[in-house]
Design a protein around this motif. Structure first.
Motif, short mmCIF file in Angstrom:
data_model
loop_
_atom_site.label_atom_id
_atom_site.label_comp_id
_atom_site.label_asym_id
_atom_site.label_seq_id
_atom_site.Cartn_x
_atom_site.Cartn_y
_atom_site.Cartn_z
N ILE A 102 0.96 -1.29 -0.06
CA ILE A 102 -0.04 -0.11 0.22
C ILE A 102 1.04 1.45 0.08
N TYR A 103 1.89 1.31 0.91
CA TYR A 103 2.98 2.33 0.75
C TYR A 103 3.36 2.76 -0.66
N ARG A 104 3.80 1.55 -1.15
CA ARG A 104 4.48 1.67 -2.63
C ARG A 104 3.46 2.34 -3.76
N VAL A 105 2.20 1.99 -3.69
CA VAL A 105 1.36 2.76 -4.62
C VAL A 105 0.65 3.83 -4.31
N LEU A 106 1.01 4.52 -3.07
CA LEU A 106 0.37 5.58 -2.70
C LEU A 106 1.52 6.95 -3.20
#
Length: 360
Positions: A214-218
């Protein structure tokens, strides 16, 4: 009894059975009728076998903690339970605090809208629903915020159900659904303006992995909110009643292992998030989230009779009866978890990806 009386009586009985099976006991926002219960993507003759397969995951519980086994485990679970959830609960597969003067449906909607309000997104923003189910929260959040919502679920049957509901609601252009594993999402880096997960990441064998994705795609500066299933500070691992309750919840809800409330923020920070807020939304003045489960006991027995009769008639798969009974037993463990205060399904954490986030 004369012919007219016999005809009248038979008609009354037939109407009563139709009302009892097809109308009574349906979800607050009907998505399924009892006569259409199925095993999701599982063929009717394989439902019972897959139910037994689901329970085989718990013969040696530590083995299901490996990431390569959990996706199939969770996928099997949602094939088995999705139709029953929709029929008996609704299109939002989560709990919410009870609100004075509000229906369960209104309380559910408020709980969902609160999540997107925390994200502070504007109309047209692109946000992620990590673990979207059949899209109940997605549709509420899209309507409330005006954002474009992309949901991901590992279960193909849920993808099809969500797309059907989105189209019926006139939201198919605003709500997109993707079949995939939220541990390895098919999205580009820094492609979302916000993200949320509502009682979904509890299925992840390793929370750090899903938080990292989730961190990566934000996008840098974007917010993420999650409602987590956790044990609270009142839980004692050496208390037999406590362990019985928690293990009952894990077995009946496809959980590789419940995490403790004090692990969540630590894991979020470890992957790079800034933790802005953390709160158990079940704490007073919130009303008990488990009240709906207790009030549904009569409905359960009524619905169990319906499912049993339909299975006997060959309308519903035979294994559906076992699945329905499993969910009732799980509801009892969930209620006990709420009443003892050792478990909450709504430990809220609000995080932000730093503006100067390092590349993953």
């Amino acid at each position: 009894m004369d012919t007219l009386s016999l005809f009248f009586t038979a008609s009354l009985v037939a109407f009563g059975l139709y009302w009892f099976i097809c109308i009574l006991g349906s979800a607050e926002q009907k998505g399924k009728s009892a006569v259409h219960l199925s095993g999701g993507s599982i063929s009717a003759d394989k439902v019972s076998d897959n139910y037994n397969q689901y329970w085989s995951f718990f013969r040696r519980p530590k083995e299901i903690e490996t990431a390569d086994k959990v996706p199939a485990f969770v996928d099997t679970f949602y094939n088995l339970v999705t139709d029953i959830y929709e029929w008996g609960w609704g299109q939002s597969f989560h709990f919410s605090p009870s609100l004075p003067g509000c229906s369960h449906r209104d309380a559910t909607r408020a709980h969902e809208e609160y999540a997107v309000d925390l994200l502070n997104v504007s109309p047209g923003s692109r946000i992620l629903d990590a673990g979207c189910g059949v899209g109940g929260p997605m549709r509420a959040i899209a309507s409330h915020s005006g954002a474009r919502v992309v949901g991901i679920t590992i279960n193909e049957y849920q993808v099809n159900r969500a797309r059907l509901h989105n189209k019926k609601a006139g939201l198919e252009k605003q709500c997109e659904v993707v079949c995939g594993n939220f541990l390895h999402m098919p999205f580009e880096e820094s492609s979302f303006d916000g993200a949320y997960s509502i009682e979904a990441t509890c299925h992840a064998p390793n929370l750090e992995e899903v938080y990292s994705e989730i961190y990566r795609v934000l996008k840098p500066g974007a917010l993420y909110v999650s409602y987590e299933w956790v044990t609270t500070e009142l839980y004692r691992g050496d208390n037999p009643e406590h362990t019985e309750i928690i293990q009952g919840i894990e077995r009946g809800d496809a959980l590789p292992g419940l995490r403790s409330y004090d692990q969540i923020a630590e894991i979020a920070r470890k992957v790079g998030f800034e933790v802005l807020k953390e709160k158990d939304l079940a704490e007073p003045p919130a009303g008990p989230w488990w009240s709906r489960l207790k009030m549904g006991r009569i409905a359960y027995w009524r619905n169990h009779i319906v499912v049993t009769v339909l299975a006997w008639l060959g309308i519903a798969p035979k294994g559906v009866v076992d699945v329905h009974e499993m969910l009732f037993k799980t509801a009892d463990f969930l209620t006990r978890g709420g009443e003892t205060g050792i478990f909450t399904p709504m430990h809220m954490i609000l995080c932000r990806k730093p503006e100067q986030a390092a590349a993953q």
